[in-house]
Design a protein around this motif. Structure first.
Motif, PDB file in Angstrom:
ATOM      1  N   MET A   1      35.253  39.570  36.942  1.00  0.00           N
ATOM      2  CA  MET A   1      35.534  39.131  38.313  1.00  0.00           C
ATOM      3  C   MET A   1      36.092  37.710  38.329  1.00  0.00           C
ATOM      4  O   MET A   1      36.985  37.388  39.128  1.00  0.00           O
ATOM      5  N   THR A   2      35.611  36.860  37.444  1.00  0.00           N
ATOM      6  CA  THR A   2      36.143  35.505  37.351  1.00  0.00           C
ATOM      7  C   THR A   2      37.640  35.538  37.071  1.00  0.00           C
ATOM      8  O   THR A   2      38.429  34.843  37.719  1.00  0.00           O
ATOM      9  N   LEU A   3      38.042  36.376  36.125  1.00  0.00           N
ATOM     10  CA  LEU A   3      39.465  36.462  35.800  1.00  0.00           C
ATOM     11  C   LEU A   3      40.241  37.105  36.934  1.00  0.00           C
ATOM     12  O   LEU A   3      41.335  36.642  37.292  1.00  0.00           O
ATOM     13  N   LEU A   4      39.719  38.169  37.530  1.00  0.00           N
ATOM     14  CA  LEU A   4      40.432  38.844  38.608  1.00  0.00           C
ATOM     15  C   LEU A   4      40.678  37.899  39.777  1.00  0.00           C
ATOM     16  O   LEU A   4      41.806  37.826  40.301  1.00  0.00           O
ATOM     17  N   VAL A   5      39.659  37.157  40.198  1.00  0.00           N
ATOM     18  CA  VAL A   5      39.821  36.210  41.310  1.00  0.00           C
ATOM     19  C   VAL A   5      40.820  35.119  40.943  1.00  0.00           C
ATOM     20  O   VAL A   5      41.642  34.701  41.769  1.00  0.00           O
ATOM     21  N   THR A   6      40.790  34.664  39.705  1.00  0.00           N
ATOM     22  CA  THR A   6      41.739  33.647  39.256  1.00  0.00           C
ATOM     23  C   THR A   6      43.172  34.169  39.312  1.00  0.00           C
ATOM     24  O   THR A   6      44.079  33.497  39.819  1.00  0.00           O
ATOM     25  N   LEU A   7      43.391  35.368  38.804  1.00  0.00           N
ATOM     26  CA  LEU A   7      44.735  35.943  38.794  1.00  0.00           C
ATOM     27  C   LEU A   7      45.274  36.143  40.208  1.00  0.00           C
ATOM     28  O   LEU A   7      46.481  36.043  40.436  1.00  0.00           O
TER      29      LEU A   7
END
Length: 378
Positions: free
Chosen positions: A59-65
């Protein structure tokens, strides 16, 4: 509306040879999901909220992207640099490209990189957690609560940092739709340095599942003392796209249990399920009588579709068409008057609206007068 009438029940015969559900899983909670439809194929305590350690980082990566420019510059704070292992060992005041820290985040699960990313994208860890929680709600993951971007065990006045196996699978399903997510998480290794050119790093992918099964797409491991060993992974093989989640899958001394459970789940999806097309592309419906209408009945139309599902030999597909016995005038064209429901094994799979295909006005005094005048003239 009059009482609904259940009609038209269809049953589909399923052809595949079943070999049985996974047994003796080590995980306290586990899920196998069909990534194409989001349907749960198997679960063990799949709705139980549990800490999920570094699987949080998907989720950290998804929100960042979805919220940041990957070419942006991240300045490391004292707080980010203070994170416990696993660390990249970045230092306060150093500057990095956001994309490079994303590789550090996912390939080696660095907790300091996670906080540096969160502070850059969300303004603070709390601000980033709010973005994570909003994204969870957008995905229908209402049993998930994020506090940290790295998955370290945490609790605040609103709850415990936790998710469910079902929710984590749903988050991974959305991650699989993002090509940048897949590119980053499948990279074997990545080399980079700080933007001042004083330090250099090489991070290597620690996701052993990528080399464990043919068709492995992506995944993320996790461990904390509270969560135990966790894993969420995705696979594409034999025309199937599967997501497996295992939470609380052993503690130190049992590091390999998560791989055993993940393989069992994936093998079950590959061997016991086959693709089958169910439902209707066009559903003929008889007109429904209209009370006090200028016409005796109204035509109906159902907006249905055929769906391709992963089913087992014993699975049963049924379809109910729920329509009224009568309609009350006036009836408006396009007015929703009923529902088509698809089921698998008695559980709702999908819902489709039934609309009135034509307008039927109500009989009133002036209409009756007009009709009488026309009859007298004739």
């Amino acid at each position: 509306m009059a009482a609904l009438l259940a009609a038209l029940i269809l049953t589909a015969g399923i052809r595949a040879r079943a070999q049985g559900e996974p047994e003796q899983l080590y995980a306290r909670s586990a899920v196998l999901m069909d990534a194409d439809t989001g349907r749960i194929l198997f679960e063990k305590n799949g709705r139980e909220a549990m800490p999920m350690a570094s699987t949080t980082k998907i989720m950290t990566l998804l929100v960042t992207l979805e919220n940041a420019d990957l070419q942006g510059t991240v300045e490391v704070s004292d707080y980010a640099a203070s994170m416990p292992d696993v660390q990249l060992h970045i230092r306060a005041g150093e500057r990095y490209r956001l994309l490079d820290l994303c590789y550090s985040l996912m390939l080696e699960s660095h907790n300091d990189s996670a906080v540096a990313i969160a502070e850059h994208v969300g303004g603070s860890v709390e601000g980033f957690a709010a973005l994570m929680n909003q994204k969870a709600r957008d995905l229908g993951c209402y049993d998930t609560y994020f506090i940290t971007p790295n998955g370290l065990d945490a609790e605040d006045g609103r709850g415990v940092h936790s998710t469910t196996a079902r929710d984590l699978a749903a988050i991974m399903r959305r991650c699989m739709e993002n090509e940048e997510f897949l590119t980053i998480t499948r990279q074997a290794s990545w080399s980079f340095g700080d933007l001042d050119g004083t330090r250099s790093f090489t991070v290597s992918n620690k996701n052993a599942f990528l080399g464990m099964m043919e068709g492995a797409l992506t995944g993320k491991t996790g461990f904390t003392n509270g969560a135990g060993y966790c894993y969420v992974g995705a696979l594409e093989s034999q025309g199937k796209r599967l997501i497996a989640v295992v939470l609380a899958c052993g503690w130190p001394g049992n590091r390999t249990w998560k791989w055993s459970d993940t393989r069992k789940l994936m093998d079950y999806g590959l061997t016991d399920f086959h693709r089958e097309t169910v439902g209707e592309s066009v559903l003929p419906l008889s007109p429904v009588p209209v009370t006090d209408g200028r016409k005796e009945e109204a035509a109906l139309i159902a907006q249905v579709r055929m769906e391709e599902l992963l089913l087992k030999e014993e699975d049963e597909f049924t379809m109910d068409v729920l329509i009224p016995e009568r309609l009350e005038a006036p009836v408006r064209a396009g007015e929703m008057v009923g529902t088509v429901i698809y089921y698998v094994n008695g559980e709702v799979l999908d819902l489709f609206p039934v609309y009135a295909a034509e307008q039927v006005e109500r009989i009133d005094f002036w209409w009756r007068l007009t009709q009488a005048a026309e009859a007298w003239t004739l």
